[in-house]
Motif scaffolding. Structure first.
Motif, PDB file in Angstrom:
ATOM      1  N   THR A 616      61.725   2.533 -42.801  1.00 21.09           N
ATOM      2  CA  THR A 616      60.454   2.162 -43.423  1.00 21.09           C
ATOM      3  C   THR A 616      59.657   3.440 -43.668  1.00 21.09           C
ATOM      4  O   THR A 616      59.255   4.132 -42.737  1.00 21.09           O
ATOM      5  CB  THR A 616      59.652   1.207 -42.524  1.00 21.09           C
ATOM      6  OG1 THR A 616      60.434   0.035 -42.277  1.00 21.09           O
ATOM      7  CG2 THR A 616      58.352   0.817 -43.201  1.00 21.09           C
ATOM      8  N   LEU A 617      59.468   3.758 -44.918  1.00 21.90           N
ATOM      9  CA  LEU A 617      58.735   4.983 -45.266  1.00 21.90           C
ATOM     10  C   LEU A 617      57.246   4.739 -45.180  1.00 21.90           C
ATOM     11  O   LEU A 617      56.762   3.609 -45.307  1.00 21.90           O
ATOM     12  CB  LEU A 617      59.108   5.425 -46.671  1.00 21.90           C
ATOM     13  CG  LEU A 617      60.602   5.725 -46.901  1.00 21.90           C
ATOM     14  CD1 LEU A 617      60.836   6.129 -48.348  1.00 21.90           C
ATOM     15  CD2 LEU A 617      61.089   6.829 -45.964  1.00 21.90           C
ATOM     16  N   LYS A 618      56.492   5.795 -44.968  1.00 23.06           N
ATOM     17  CA  LYS A 618      55.050   5.708 -44.830  1.00 23.06           C
ATOM     18  C   LYS A 618      54.425   5.084 -46.069  1.00 23.06           C
ATOM     19  O   LYS A 618      54.701   5.500 -47.205  1.00 23.06           O
ATOM     20  CB  LYS A 618      54.466   7.103 -44.602  1.00 23.06           C
ATOM     21  CG  LYS A 618      52.961   7.102 -44.373  1.00 23.06           C
ATOM     22  CD  LYS A 618      52.459   8.518 -44.121  1.00 23.06           C
ATOM     23  CE  LYS A 618      50.936   8.529 -43.919  1.00 23.06           C
ATOM     24  NZ  LYS A 618      50.437   9.910 -43.701  1.00 23.06           N
ATOM     25  N   GLY A 619      53.594   4.041 -45.837  1.00 23.32           N
ATOM     26  CA  GLY A 619      52.910   3.385 -46.941  1.00 23.32           C
ATOM     27  C   GLY A 619      53.764   2.371 -47.667  1.00 23.32           C
ATOM     28  O   GLY A 619      53.328   1.816 -48.677  1.00 23.32           O
ATOM     29  N   LYS A 620      54.991   2.157 -47.216  1.00 21.38           N
ATOM     30  CA  LYS A 620      55.891   1.221 -47.868  1.00 21.38           C
ATOM     31  C   LYS A 620      56.208   0.054 -46.933  1.00 21.38           C
ATOM     32  O   LYS A 620      56.399   0.243 -45.716  1.00 21.38           O
ATOM     33  CB  LYS A 620      57.207   1.919 -48.272  1.00 21.38           C
ATOM     34  CG  LYS A 620      57.031   3.026 -49.277  1.00 21.38           C
ATOM     35  CD  LYS A 620      56.539   2.470 -50.598  1.00 21.38           C
ATOM     36  CE  LYS A 620      56.328   3.567 -51.612  1.00 21.38           C
ATOM     37  NZ  LYS A 620      55.830   3.040 -52.889  1.00 21.38           N
ATOM     38  N   THR A 621      56.305  -1.144 -47.479  1.00 22.54           N
ATOM     39  CA  THR A 621      56.669  -2.318 -46.677  1.00 22.54           C
ATOM     40  C   THR A 621      58.159  -2.579 -46.751  1.00 22.54           C
ATOM     41  O   THR A 621      58.752  -3.122 -45.809  1.00 22.54           O
ATOM     42  CB  THR A 621      55.919  -3.559 -47.191  1.00 22.54           C
ATOM     43  OG1 THR A 621      56.233  -3.758 -48.562  1.00 22.54           O
ATOM     44  CG2 THR A 621      54.413  -3.374 -47.032  1.00 22.54           C
TER      45      THR A 621
END
Length: 634
Positions: A616-621
């Motif tokens: 899970t990348l930062k700012g991504k759901t």
């Protein structure tokens, strides 16, 4: 059928440029017309006329004429000049035995040359003898005809000379408020036809049923001549022998054939070079050692032309109206513009211009053979100037477009990308901007690990120099791999592969992805060399992180009128950025390269990768399937 839309696109591009061609041709035509008014193109037009005159077929000697030539041998035999009145009286008497229709004496006899004056005056009383006068000689004085010769048997022998010193015109008739004057050639022709039905109006001279239209100051290639009186263009019969020729001595000794003289027009005059009665003609200007044509031969040319016109053996010279000439010049300007737009290189342009100019002179030659004289230099210059101006305009536009593209892209591109931009510049650039379009591209982000800490430990000047060296090296690799550096963000950079000329096929998109990954590996190799160099200079040794993602983006110009930049926006950009900063602590090499599965599918197992799983990348759901690139398979 891919060629069909491409062909339509080229046709559309050409049609869009037609207004520029029309404007360019109109401007050049206006310029040339203005230049013509000052007579600056007249020398070129006259040189072209001379070439046409030399190229046309010569007619055989005119059997209706005979020239009695006074040669150098005759002068030596007579032992004097001017010839005595007795010699001329003997000559005229001898010729009258052969029953000529008319005799023209192209010698001034206003002053007696004894002995034999009475005998000469008697011969001059014959009704078929025409004498000469000169309206204006070089000193400004006129030369009167012989006394006792009536005016109806006197013609002026003044020869019109063009501004460049060449004889191309025949002045048939001149007049003042109280007097009228006939030319020597016109008087001889009237006597030959025994024609009294000569009519003159303000625009033409009519002999019998033949009309000689007056030459205007701007007829054909002329612009600055004095067209007063009734002048016609001199149509030379031949550059050498216009008519049969005998010498003075042959006539005096009775050594001529009756058939040479009977019912003929006989002209008497000097051809001796020592008397310097020679004039440059269109035939002599091409020969530097040619003294020109004797005056009596030029008058014979004039008489032959008049006789041919009246007897319909040769057509009258004709010229276009001003509007026809304007359309002629403008039309060839359009041709020159079309050549410029259709030419891909300088050689093709030169060949096109050469073909157009050859066509102009070819058409002009055909018309000249049918007695038409149209401007040639003006349309030829219209081709050259219009094509040249449009090429210059296109080059200037190309430079402006290139400057705009480079300004928008922010950095230098590879030669391949620059070539692609050049080919597609008209499609890419509209109204000075790159219009937004959705494409599939590969985005690369790179950043220096712990840059803030490094910058705190060094002076700003040192950091700036060191950072510029690093960014220059990385930019070189991006360009070498056919990418475009979109922006610098402090110590980081963003590069895009597949712009500004978008990749459309899966194969092209795959190549972009592979180039981006290869670029990242090359950046790592260059970084190792930089670190070795920096370590020896006691400069910071660094590690970098690279994130790469392939997906849809919107590209185009961003900003306002005062400031524009090439924008690349979309979620794919954000993912590439997040891949670069993903799990910063997991870095075991100088250059860590992370990609997503969306890029991996385009690599076709050409690179060794390590799976990091779904992250899970930062700012991504939504989780992203992440891989670390280790090396390129050999």
């Amino acid at each position: 059928m891919k060629w069909f839309p491409d062909r339509l696109g080229k046709i559309y591009k050409f049609l869009c440029r037609i207004p520029a061609v029309a404007v360019g041709s109109l401007a050049v035509t206006g310029l040339l017309l203005g230049v013509r008014q000052f007579g600056w193109l007249q020398p070129l037009e006259l040189a072209a006329y001379d070439r046409l005159m030399r190229s046309q077929s010569s007619l055989p000697p005119d059997s209706r004429l005979l020239v009695v030539a006074i040669t150098e041998a005759d002068l030596r035999e007579q032992g004097q000049w001017p010839l005595s009145d007795r010699t001329l009286a003997q000559l005229l008497a001898e010729l009258q035995k052969y029953q000529p229709k008319v005799i023209g004496l192209d010698l001034y006899r206003d002053i007696p040359q004894p002995p034999g004056n009475e005998a000469l005056l008697k011969q001059l009383q014959e009704e078929n003898v025409v004498a000469i006068e000169k309206l204006i000689d070089p000193s400004g004085e006129s030369v009167p005809p012989p006394p006792t010769v009536p005016l109806e048997r006197v013609g002026f022998n003044d020869i019109l000379i063009d501004p460049d010193g060449v004889v191309r015109r025949n002045l048939l008739y001149a007049f003042t408020a109280t007097e009228e004057f006939y030319s020597f050639s016109l008087r001889l022709s009237l006597k030959y036809f025994a024609e009294d039905n000569l009519q003159i109006n303000p625009n033409s001279l009519q002999l019998g049923k033949t009309t000689f239209f007056a030459l205007n100051a701007d007829s054909g290639g002329y612009q600055t001549i004095d067209a007063l009186g009734y002048q016609i263009l001199l149509d030379y019969r031949s550059p050498n022998l216009v008519a049969p020729q005998v010498s003075l001595s042959e006539v005096l000794n009775g050594e001529i054939d009756l058939n040479l003289v009977k019912n003929k027009v006989v002209l008497i005059g000097s051809v001796a070079p020592s008397l310097k009665d020679f004039f440059p003609t269109p035939f002599s200007v091409a020969e530097p050692d040619n003294p020109g044509m004797p005056g009596v031969i030029i008058h014979a040319q004039m008489v032959s032309q008049i006789l041919d016109k009246v007897q319909k053996n040769r057509a009258m010279f004709w010229f276009w109206s001003d509007w026809q000439e304007i359309l002629w010049i403008f039309g060839w300007g359009l041709v020159g513009g079309a050549i410029a737009l259709r030419s891909n290189n300088f050689l093709v342009l030169c060949l096109g211009e050469f073909g157009a100019i050859a066509s102009i002179f070819g058409i002009g030659f055909v018309l000249f053979l049918h007695s038409g004289w149209v401007p040639l230099a003006s349309p030829a210059l219209a081709v050259i100037f219009t094509s040249g101006s449009l090429v210059t305009y296109e080059m200037q536009q190309a430079r402006q477009q290139q400057k705009m593209v480079m300004k928008l892209l922010g950095q230098q591109t590879s030669p391949e990308v620059a070539l692609a931009l050049w080919k597609d510049r008209d499609r890419l650039l509209k109204s000075g901007i790159l219009p937004g379009q959705k494409i599939t591209a590969t985005i690369l982000f790179s950043d220096i690990r712990n840059f803030s800490t490094i910058s705190e430990q060094r002076s700003p000047e040192e950091v700036m120099s060191w950072l510029n060296e690093y960014l220059t090296t990385m930019t070189q690799e991006v360009s070498r791999h056919h990418g475009v550096v979109n922006k610098f963000m402090g110590d980081g950079l963003m590069a895009v592969f597949g712009v500004p000329v978008p990749s459309k096929t899966p194969a092209e998109i795959a190549v972009d992805a592979q180039q981006a990954v290869s670029c990242a590996l090359a950046m790592g190799d260059r970084l190792r060399l930089l670190n070795q160099n920096w370590q020896s200079k006691d400069l910071p040794v660094i590690q970098i992180r690279v994130g790469i993602f392939t997906g849809s983006v919107m590209v185009g110009s961003l900003g306002g009128k005062e400031r524009l930049e090439y924008g690349v926006i979309g979620d794919s950009v954000n993912i590439a950025s997040r891949l670069e900063s993903c799990q910063k602590e997991r870095q075991t090499t100088d250059c860590r390269i992370l990609i997503a599965k969306e890029t991996l599918v385009h690599l076709y197992d050409k690179f060794a990768v390590e799976s990091w799983g779904l992250i899970t990348l930062k700012g991504k759901t939504r989780k992203v399937d992440v891989y670390r690139v280790m090396q390129l398979y050999e």
